[in-house]
Design a protein around this motif. Structure first.
Motif, PDB file in Angstrom:
ATOM      1  N   GLY A  36      47.804  49.993  42.018  1.00 61.24           N
ATOM      2  CA  GLY A  36      46.623  50.826  42.206  1.00 61.24           C
ATOM      3  C   GLY A  36      45.524  50.013  42.879  1.00 61.24           C
ATOM      4  O   GLY A  36      45.562  48.780  42.895  1.00 61.24           O
ATOM      5  N   ARG A  37      44.555  50.727  43.413  1.00 61.95           N
ATOM      6  CA  ARG A  37      43.505  50.049  44.169  1.00 61.95           C
ATOM      7  C   ARG A  37      42.500  49.395  43.224  1.00 61.95           C
ATOM      8  O   ARG A  37      41.962  50.022  42.318  1.00 61.95           O
ATOM      9  N   LEU A  38      42.228  48.127  43.459  1.00 60.95           N
ATOM     10  CA  LEU A  38      41.204  47.403  42.720  1.00 60.95           C
ATOM     11  C   LEU A  38      39.908  47.493  43.517  1.00 60.95           C
ATOM     12  O   LEU A  38      39.904  47.296  44.732  1.00 60.95           O
ATOM     13  N   ALA A  39      38.819  47.819  42.837  1.00 60.46           N
ATOM     14  CA  ALA A  39      37.529  47.974  43.512  1.00 60.46           C
ATOM     15  C   ALA A  39      37.209  46.726  44.328  1.00 60.46           C
ATOM     16  O   ALA A  39      37.408  45.595  43.863  1.00 60.46           O
ATOM     17  N   PRO A  40      36.721  46.915  45.576  1.00 55.87           N
ATOM     18  CA  PRO A  40      36.441  45.757  46.441  1.00 55.87           C
ATOM     19  C   PRO A  40      35.541  44.722  45.795  1.00 55.87           C
ATOM     20  O   PRO A  40      35.752  43.517  45.968  1.00 55.87           O
ATOM     21  N   GLU A  41      34.534  45.185  45.025  1.00 57.22           N
ATOM     22  CA  GLU A  41      33.648  44.205  44.391  1.00 57.22           C
ATOM     23  C   GLU A  41      34.396  43.368  43.347  1.00 57.22           C
ATOM     24  O   GLU A  41      34.078  42.187  43.142  1.00 57.22           O
ATOM     25  N   MET A  42      35.399  43.980  42.696  1.00 50.29           N
ATOM     26  CA  MET A  42      36.208  43.218  41.747  1.00 50.29           C
ATOM     27  C   MET A  42      37.091  42.220  42.482  1.00 50.29           C
ATOM     28  O   MET A  42      37.311  41.091  42.013  1.00 50.29           O
ATOM     29  N   VAL A  43      37.625  42.643  43.626  1.00 56.06           N
ATOM     30  CA  VAL A  43      38.431  41.727  44.432  1.00 56.06           C
ATOM     31  C   VAL A  43      37.601  40.506  44.818  1.00 56.06           C
ATOM     32  O   VAL A  43      38.029  39.351  44.658  1.00 56.06           O
ATOM     33  N   GLN A  44      36.394  40.748  45.314  1.00 54.51           N
ATOM     34  CA  GLN A  44      35.534  39.623  45.711  1.00 54.51           C
ATOM     35  C   GLN A  44      35.174  38.747  44.530  1.00 54.51           C
ATOM     36  O   GLN A  44      35.170  37.513  44.628  1.00 54.51           O
ATOM     37  N   SER A  45      34.880  39.380  43.397  1.00 58.49           N
ATOM     38  CA  SER A  45      34.480  38.616  42.216  1.00 58.49           C
ATOM     39  C   SER A  45      35.600  37.701  41.743  1.00 58.49           C
ATOM     40  O   SER A  45      35.379  36.511  41.488  1.00 58.49           O
ATOM     41  N   PRO A  54      44.780  35.412  50.541  1.00 54.30           N
ATOM     42  CA  PRO A  54      43.606  35.090  49.708  1.00 54.30           C
ATOM     43  C   PRO A  54      42.356  34.739  50.492  1.00 54.30           C
ATOM     44  O   PRO A  54      41.243  35.051  50.057  1.00 54.30           O
ATOM     45  N   ASP A  55      42.510  34.146  51.679  1.00 60.46           N
ATOM     46  CA  ASP A  55      41.319  33.756  52.418  1.00 60.46           C
ATOM     47  C   ASP A  55      40.589  34.941  53.034  1.00 60.46           C
ATOM     48  O   ASP A  55      39.459  34.800  53.518  1.00 60.46           O
ATOM     49  N   LEU A  56      41.212  36.150  53.020  1.00 58.32           N
ATOM     50  CA  LEU A  56      40.560  37.345  53.546  1.00 58.32           C
ATOM     51  C   LEU A  56      39.928  38.201  52.444  1.00 58.32           C
ATOM     52  O   LEU A  56      39.269  39.197  52.731  1.00 58.32           O
ATOM     53  N   ALA A  57      40.142  37.824  51.186  1.00 54.39           N
ATOM     54  CA  ALA A  57      39.655  38.646  50.076  1.00 54.39           C
ATOM     55  C   ALA A  57      38.137  38.761  50.086  1.00 54.39           C
ATOM     56  O   ALA A  57      37.582  39.797  49.695  1.00 54.39           O
ATOM     57  N   ALA A  58      37.452  37.756  50.522  1.00 54.06           N
ATOM     58  CA  ALA A  58      35.983  37.791  50.510  1.00 54.06           C
ATOM     59  C   ALA A  58      35.431  38.652  51.632  1.00 54.06           C
ATOM     60  O   ALA A  58      34.361  39.251  51.493  1.00 54.06           O
ATOM     61  N   THR A  59      36.162  38.746  52.768  1.00 55.82           N
ATOM     62  CA  THR A  59      35.620  39.444  53.933  1.00 55.82           C
ATOM     63  C   THR A  59      36.119  40.886  54.065  1.00 55.82           C
ATOM     64  O   THR A  59      35.394  41.754  54.533  1.00 55.82           O
ATOM     65  N   VAL A  60      37.362  41.158  53.671  1.00 58.57           N
ATOM     66  CA  VAL A  60      37.901  42.529  53.772  1.00 58.57           C
ATOM     67  C   VAL A  60      38.545  42.915  52.428  1.00 58.57           C
ATOM     68  O   VAL A  60      39.743  43.180  52.347  1.00 58.57           O
ATOM     69  N   PRO A  61      37.777  42.939  51.361  1.00 58.76           N
ATOM     70  CA  PRO A  61      38.347  43.139  50.023  1.00 58.76           C
ATOM     71  C   PRO A  61      38.914  44.537  49.796  1.00 58.76           C
ATOM     72  O   PRO A  61      39.677  44.750  48.848  1.00 58.76           O
ATOM     73  N   GLY A  62      38.555  45.524  50.621  1.00 59.52           N
ATOM     74  CA  GLY A  62      39.029  46.885  50.410  1.00 59.52           C
ATOM     75  C   GLY A  62      40.304  47.206  51.149  1.00 59.52           C
ATOM     76  O   GLY A  62      40.757  48.361  51.116  1.00 59.52           O
ATOM     77  N   THR A  63      40.928  46.226  51.793  1.00 59.47           N
ATOM     78  CA  THR A  63      42.128  46.476  52.586  1.00 59.47           C
ATOM     79  C   THR A  63      43.383  46.079  51.816  1.00 59.47           C
ATOM     80  O   THR A  63      43.320  45.386  50.795  1.00 59.47           O
ATOM     81  N   ILE A  64      44.546  46.522  52.351  1.00 59.21           N
ATOM     82  CA  ILE A  64      45.818  46.162  51.717  1.00 59.21           C
ATOM     83  C   ILE A  64      46.444  44.950  52.386  1.00 59.21           C
ATOM     84  O   ILE A  64      47.456  44.436  51.902  1.00 59.21           O
ATOM     85  N   GLY A  65      45.883  44.511  53.522  1.00 62.80           N
ATOM     86  CA  GLY A  65      46.346  43.287  54.135  1.00 62.80           C
ATOM     87  C   GLY A  65      47.387  43.513  55.211  1.00 62.80           C
ATOM     88  O   GLY A  65      47.301  44.453  56.009  1.00 62.80           O
TER      89      GLY A  65
END
Length: 862
Positions: free
Chosen positions: A249-258, A288-299
């Motif tokens: 399931g999708r994790l909220a982008p702010e949680m991904v960044q945190s 992992p290095d993209l989590a801070a810049t595009v946290p709402g994507t699936i990669g």
């Protein structure tokens, strides 16, 4: 027949021994090397044989289940994986696919139930594993996976996570779930270790095990991160942790960044992933290095896979399509599908997506308008249909965090929110309703769902879980004597028993009250009187007087409603029974608690008065169980192929098949009827009637003794399932007849001594003993007032919910187990209300006929 030589090789299962003495399994109190694990796998593979057969495995996170899974792969037996803690899911799969072998966990060795020596199925050589689709545990619709699917996905995951022999993954997810299984496969492939456990991340013992075994990774779904917040994960010292993976399931982008930031500070990495069961778990991952810049994507796609976006007519974004060696063979809906080979070559995900400027993919919606909230798949179209059935025009939109609904016109959104929450099985807090003058629409006239979603957060206060109390409901603090005297008691009896002529000397039992009408009467009396005497049901109306409550009691009752223990047990038990059968969760033993409650209520409501009047009451009460049961089972017989005429006449336990099939669904009703008929016939004998009156406790203890002859297999009753029923029914009867502390201690000891060992399941036995002890020692239980009315409804409708849930839940379970539970309970309440109305009409008709024959009205005298 297909032999074991006709399938592709799965190296992560067949090459275990090549990793030698490296640790494969690390549990709390033991460890296994890869060589030892391979020996166990080979031994079970020999027991399974060389002829390919269809195997069903009830899997837990334990060594037996892991060995069974690997043995099936090594020996080429196609395997259906279901969760061990959801017996209803296994029952559903067995009924739908008729596997040749069933495997379960044992005490150090898998239990093999061979249903036939060979196979009756045609099994395709490529077929390796079948899993339920997301959110449809136990559904006949299965995903067919090949050996190549499993091997390729394990290789791609191991590659992008850079799993090495020194890694050790903690099993935080069930192995019956494709995500949890992929963790096992990818680590076995690289000779890494598995910290095998079923502990939750909220359990301190989990983190002790994590540290002591040097675990380097664990897998998480969005809900896991909520739990991590509660246990203070951010402050934990976990020196061996190398990475955390997230999917499901999708994790909220702010949680991904945190959490990505937390990982950077603590020395570990966060891998956000995207997948479906149909792709053998994983299709994409976010470096992992993209989590801070595009946290709402699936990669990006996993190694070996590829995406494309196909246009979706009428929609701004196209549908995401995946290709790769891990795409399933296809679906199976019936056993014949197991002979099919590949029926699809690419996976249409159903997700609407776009290519992000950063070169990664981003999911922006669902083509089928489904969202997944707290693990439950919610159909937004169904939300609108539920409201349309209520005459409310609405538009619904949502994300993985919640559903937003716009309703047209001036409506009570609090009330509608409760109806919706119950209808779709969501927490009330996950629903946000807004009343609007007109539904938002685009220039084309179509509903503007982005505008609906934009309504979120406009309200100044969050949704309230409970609304105002009805104006005519008695206050919990009321102490007025005039409002609760005999006239009020008489009115309560008139309403609940559908009677008009009630004299001062009448009692609830003498008026024909039984366990079905007892719940409503007791709750209303407690509210009216301020207390509920233990023997109120045999107390004359004129003696039921109100009592003023003291101040502490008044304060407590603002928040808690004391309900009789038998009522609470009935309500809780039916919820647990239905949830267990649906597969929402497993809690066994409550059906046998209800059997004891049935004996308890039989003694309270059916054993007072003289022999012939009592016999008439007993027969009337029996009819109130038999008639609704036979009527509904006849309906189920007509609309399904699961039942027989023996079920309709409640004789399946006597003349039906001995094997447990769907025809045994109504065993509880049948056995309860047999016991009520037997006890009624027994007490119709004059000398036994006198014996029961003279020895009120000794009599049920003697019946208990007779039941124990069957409980310990000294006597065969000839009717399956009655052995524990007679014994527990009589124990409940004895509970009702226990008056002194010594007598209660005696019955408590009987329960504590005779229940353990019967079910060979400690948790189940503890549930039965606890239920009986509650019945003995606690006359009432405090229930939060907000749940009081629901508890009463569920207790009143418990018999009816047990009846109808077998028909209601199967089509709903594939949508959401929670919805299946809620729908079953709601249908049971509906059937109960219908039956009560019919019974009331019949009762009033009988009263009218008696008046016509007598030519007058009964005098109001004692």
């Amino acid at each position: 027949m297909t032999t074991q030589l006709d399938f592709e090789r799965v190296s992560f299962a067949s090459d275990l021994a090549s990793h030698g003495d490296r640790p494969a399994i690390l549990a709390d109190d033991f460890a296994l090397t890869y060589r030892e694990l391979a020996d166990r796998v080979d031994a079970l593979a020999l027991r399974l044989g060389t002829e390919r057969r269809l195997v069903a495995l009830a899997a837990a996170n334990d060594v037996d289940s892991l060995v069974a899974y690997l043995a099936a792969l090594v020996s080429g037996h196609p395997l259906i994986l279901v969760p061990e803690d959801k017996p209803a899911a296994l029952n559903s799969i067995v009924a739908a696919y008729d596997p040749d072998v069933i495997l379960r966990s044992g005490n150090g060795q898998a239990v093999l139930e061979e249903r036939r020596p060979g196979t009756r199925h045609e099994l395709h050589p490529d077929l390796a594993l079948m899993l339920s689709t997301s959110g449809s545990t136990g559904s006949p619709k299965l995903v067919r996976l090949s050996h190549a699917n499993l091997q390729s996905n394990a290789e791609s995951i191991a590659e992008y996570l850079d799993i090495g022999p020194d890694d050790r993954a903690a099993t935080t997810l069930p192995m019956s779930y494709c995500y949890g299984l992929s963790v096992i496969n990818s680590h076995l492939l690289r000779g890494a270790g598995l910290v095998l456990t079923d502990l939750s991340v909220v359990d301190p013992c989990f983190w002790e095990l994590f540290r002591s075994r040097g675990a380097t990774a664990f897998a998480a779904v969005p809900y896991t991160f909520e739990l991590l917040e509660r246990v203070g994960f951010a402050d934990m010292e976990l020196p061996s942790l190398r990475y955390v993976t997230q999917a499901g399931g999708r994790l909220a982008p702010e949680m991904v960044q945190s959490y990505a930031g937390l990982g950077r500070r603590r020395g570990w990495e966060l891998f956000v992933m995207y997948g479906q069961t149909e792709a053998t778990a994983r299709m994409a991952y976010l470096p992992p290095d993209l989590a801070a810049t595009v946290p709402g994507t699936i990669g990006i796609p996993v190694p070996g896979g590829a995406f494309r976006i196909d246009p979706a007519p009428g929609l701004e974004h196209g549908e995401l399509v995946y290709t790769g060696p891990n795409v399933m063979l296809g679906y199976a809906d019936r056993p014949a599908d197991l002979a099919a080979g590949r029926t699809i070559s690419e996976l249409r995900t159903g997700d609407l997506a776009r290519r992000h400027p950063a070169g990664v993919y981003e999911v922006v919606g669902r083509r089928s308008r489904f969202v997944k909230i707290v693990g439950l798949r919610v159909d937004l179209g169904q939300v609108e249909r539920i409201l349309a059935d209520l005459g409310v025009q609405a538009a619904s939109a949502g994300t993985d965090q919640g559903v937003v609904v716009a309703v047209e016109g001036d409506h009570d959104t609090q009330l509608l929110g409760k109806v919706l929450a119950q209808g779709i099985g969501l927490p009330r807090a996950a629903l946000e309703l807004h009343a609007v003058e007109h539904l938002p629409r685009m220039a084309t006239g179509k509903l503007d769902y982005p505008a609906v979603l934009a309504l979120s957060g406009n309200s100044t206060s969050g949704p309230e879980v409970s609304g105002p109390q009805p104006a005519d409901r008695p206050s919990a603090d009321s102490s007025s004597a005039t409002a609760a005297g005999p006239d009020n008691v008489r009115r309560i009896f008139r309403d609940t028993l559908e009677l008009t002529d009630i004299a001062d000397g009448d009692t609830f039992v003498s008026l024909g009250g039984d366990s079905l009408s007892y719940v409503a009467a007791s709750v209303r009396l407690e509210q009216a009187l301020g207390h509920l005497p233990p023997d109120w049901h045999v107390t004359p109306v004129r003696d039921l007087e109100p009592r003023r409550r003291d101040v502490p009691a008044r304060r407590m009752r603002r928040f808690f409603a004391p309900l009789e223990t038998s009522i609470v047990l009935r309500a809780v038990s039916i919820v647990l029974i239905v949830s267990t059968h649906v597969g929402f969760f497993s809690w066994q033993g409550t059906a046998h608690v209800l059997m004891a409650v049935a004996g308890y209520n039989f003694a309270r409501f059916q054993l007072s008065g003289e022999r012939l009047p009592r016999l008439r009451r007993q027969l009337a009460s029996l009819a109130r169980v038999v008639v609704p049961s036979m009527a509904f089972i006849a309906f189920a017989y007509l609309i399904t192929d699961r039942y027989s005429l023996a079920n309709v006449v409640l004789l399946n336990a006597v003349i039906g098949p001995e094997a447990v099939t769907t025809q045994w669904h109504f065993w509880f009703i049948e056995v309860l009827v047999y016991l009520l008929v037997g006890m009624t016939a027994l007490l119709a004998i004059p000398w036994l009637h006198r014996a029961e009156r003279r020895f009120p406790l000794l009599f049920p203890l003697a019946i208990t003794g007779a039941g124990l002859l069957t409980r310990y297999d000294l006597v065969d009753p000839g009717v399956p399932h009655t052995a524990p029923a007679l014994w527990l029914f009589a124990l409940g009867w004895a509970v009702a007849r226990s008056r002194t502390v010594a007598q209660r201690c005696l019955v408590s000891a009987l329960a504590a001594v005779t229940v353990p060992g019967f079910f060979e399941n400690a948790a189940r036995e503890l549930t039965v003993v606890a239920g009986i002890l509650l019945l003995i020692w606690l006359p009432t239980l405090p229930v939060p007032r907000v749940f009081g009315r629901l508890t009463v409804l569920l207790a009143s409708a418990s018999l009816y919910a047990y009846l109808v849930h077998w028909v209601v839940y199967p089509p709903l379970a594939g949508i959401s187990p929670a919805l299946a539970v809620a729908g079953s309970l709601a249908a049971g309440i509906g059937y109960w209300a219908l039956c009560m109305r019919v019974m009331g009409t019949v009762s009033r008709w009988k009263i009218g006929r008696r008046r016509e024959r007598s030519g007058g009205i009964r005098p109001q005298t004692a």
